[in-house]
Scaffold this active site. Structure first.
Site, PDB file in Angstrom:
ATOM      1  N   LYS A 165      20.117  34.082   5.691  1.00 17.72           N
ATOM      2  CA  LYS A 165      21.581  34.268   5.859  1.00 17.72           C
ATOM      3  C   LYS A 165      22.237  33.077   6.764  1.00 17.72           C
ATOM      4  CE  LYS A 165      22.364  38.255   3.945  1.00 17.72           C
ATOM      5  NZ  LYS A 165      21.714  39.038   4.301  1.00 17.72           N
TER       6      LYS A 165
HETATM    7  O1  LIG Z   1      24.819  40.703  -0.569  1.00 16.12           O
HETATM    8  C1  LIG Z   1      24.452  41.063   0.526  1.00 16.12           C
HETATM    9  C2  LIG Z   1      23.479  40.588   1.106  1.00 16.12           C
HETATM   10  C3  LIG Z   1      22.026  40.546   1.539  1.00 16.12           C
HETATM   11  N1  LIG Z   1      21.793  42.091   1.562  1.00 16.12           N
HETATM   12  C4  LIG Z   1      20.783  42.224   2.762  1.00 16.12           C
HETATM   13  O2  LIG Z   1      19.467  43.358   2.173  1.00 16.12           O
HETATM   14  C5  LIG Z   1      19.458  44.174   2.347  1.00 16.12           C
HETATM   15  C6  LIG Z   1      19.396  45.377   1.767  1.00 16.12           C
HETATM   16  O3  LIG Z   1      19.288  46.956   2.348  1.00 16.12           O
HETATM   17  P1  LIG Z   1      18.550  47.904   1.632  1.00 16.12           P
HETATM   18  O4  LIG Z   1      18.494  49.258   2.325  1.00 16.12           O
HETATM   19  O5  LIG Z   1      18.781  48.107   0.079  1.00 16.12           O
HETATM   20  O6  LIG Z   1      20.667  48.777   1.477  1.00 16.12           O
HETATM   21  C7  LIG Z   1      19.311  43.851   3.945  1.00 16.12           C
HETATM   22  O7  LIG Z   1      18.500  43.268   4.348  1.00 16.12           O
HETATM   23  C8  LIG Z   1      21.025  43.336   3.654  1.00 16.12           C
HETATM   24  O8  LIG Z   1      21.077  42.526   4.954  1.00 16.12           O
HETATM   25  C9  LIG Z   1      22.904  43.186   1.109  1.00 16.12           C
HETATM   26  O9  LIG Z   1      22.594  43.937   1.662  1.00 16.12           O
HETATM   27  N2  LIG Z   1      23.684  42.315   0.551  1.00 16.12           N
END
Ligand SMILES: O=c1ccn([C@@H]2O[C@H](COP(=O)(O)O)[C@@H](O)[C@H]2O)c(=O)[nH]1
Length: 274
Positions: free
Chosen positions: A97
């Site tokens: 990001k």
């Molecule tokens: O909008 C967003 C962008 C990035 N993320 C990232 O995805 C994973 C989600 O993790 P979970 O454990 O499945 O919730 C995490 O690395 C976030 O930084 C997001 O959630 N939303």
């Protein structure tokens, strides 16, 4: 092009991206109690997840924050994990990001598209506009690197800015259209661009609206599982084309049986399309 490869992996294996967001508290005792370094423990845990799931998933997403939190040792484990994913023949997204002025973006591009942290795709933040994105694009010319740009994120507060009305449309739609435009010259043989969008599956209506408008955009879709996103919400998006890959991190890597968790996730998404 790498986006064609990702799309074909989705068609072959299903739209599943496993997020390797490793934290110490997820590592089981048999690894944790080993007489090894933190780098080794993290890598051993990640290797186990990858070994159990690599034939079932379209790609992996590795969240760099989880590794930065452990300093140099964490970043060594990050680098080793990326290399191992590639050795297994899988596509890897570095969830970094980034978003900064072009001279700095150039260095981020070098850091994550070459060398120790090289990945196939990275996530970037569009808030600073096109000159903060363009330095990554020279790596897209050869077709083997791509970007996922934040458009409508999965978190509750995404509404604070992303839903503001700008010129009679929500900002996320304006940003999505811009992402589609940035990607016009990088469209592969399957109709998708090397510049895709990040849209959370906690926003099922918004993602369909964006995809109806931005036909060449491929989506990285976080928010499944731990954040409440479900397969049913994605049926309208996927019914015409498999135009994205759905990420689950905690939902898979904290599971007692990650392989079973991937299979369940796949079934939960695909059953609505039959
Ligand atoms: O909008 C967003 C962008 C990035 N993320 C990232 O995805 C994973 C989600 O993790 P979970 O454990 O499945 O919730 C995490 O690395 C976030 O930084 C997001 O959630 N939303």
């Amino acid at each position: 092009m790498i986006i064609d490869r990702l799309y074909e992996e989705v068609l072959k294996k299903g739209p599943i991206c496993v997020g390797i967001d490793t934290r110490i508290e997820y590592i089981p005792n048999d690894i944790l109690n080993d007489e090894t370094t933190i780098e080794e423990k993290i890598f051993k845990f990640n290797k186990r997840i990858i070994d159990e799931t690599h034939d079932l998933v379209a790609c992996y997403k590795v969240q760099i924050a989880c590794y930065e939190a452990f300093g140099i040792d964490g970043l060594k484990a990050y680098s080793k994990t990326l290399k191992y994913i590639k050795e297994k023949g899988n596509i890897v997204i570095g969830d970094i990001k980034r978003g900064d002025i072009s001279s700095t973006a150039k260095m981020y591009a070098k850091a994550h598209f070459e060398g120790d942290f090289e990945v196939d795709f990275i996530t970037v933040n569009p808030y600073m506009g096109y000159d903060a994105i363009s330095p990554y694009c020279e790596y897209l010319e050869k077709g083997n690197k791509g970007l996922f740009v934040l458009a409508k994120t999965s978190n509750e507060s995404s509404k604070d800015f992303q839903e503001l009305e700008v010129d009679d449309e929500p900002l996320y739609m304006k940003v999505s259209k811009e992402i589609e435009k940035w990607g016009e010259k990088y469209v592969g043989k399957n109709g998708f661009s090397l510049i895709g969008s990040v849209v959370g599956c906690t926003n099922p209506k918004e993602i369909v609206d964006i995809s109806n408008t931005c036909k060449n955009t491929f989506f990285l879709i976080p928010g499944y599982g731990a954040q409440g996103g479900k397969g049913k919400g994605l049926s309208a998006l996927f019914k015409n084309n498999m135009c994205g890959v759905v990420n689950s991190s905690r939902g898979i890597i904290t599971s007692y049986n990650p392989r079973e968790a991937v299979l369940e996730m796949k079934e939960d998404i695909l059953k609505w399309l039959r």
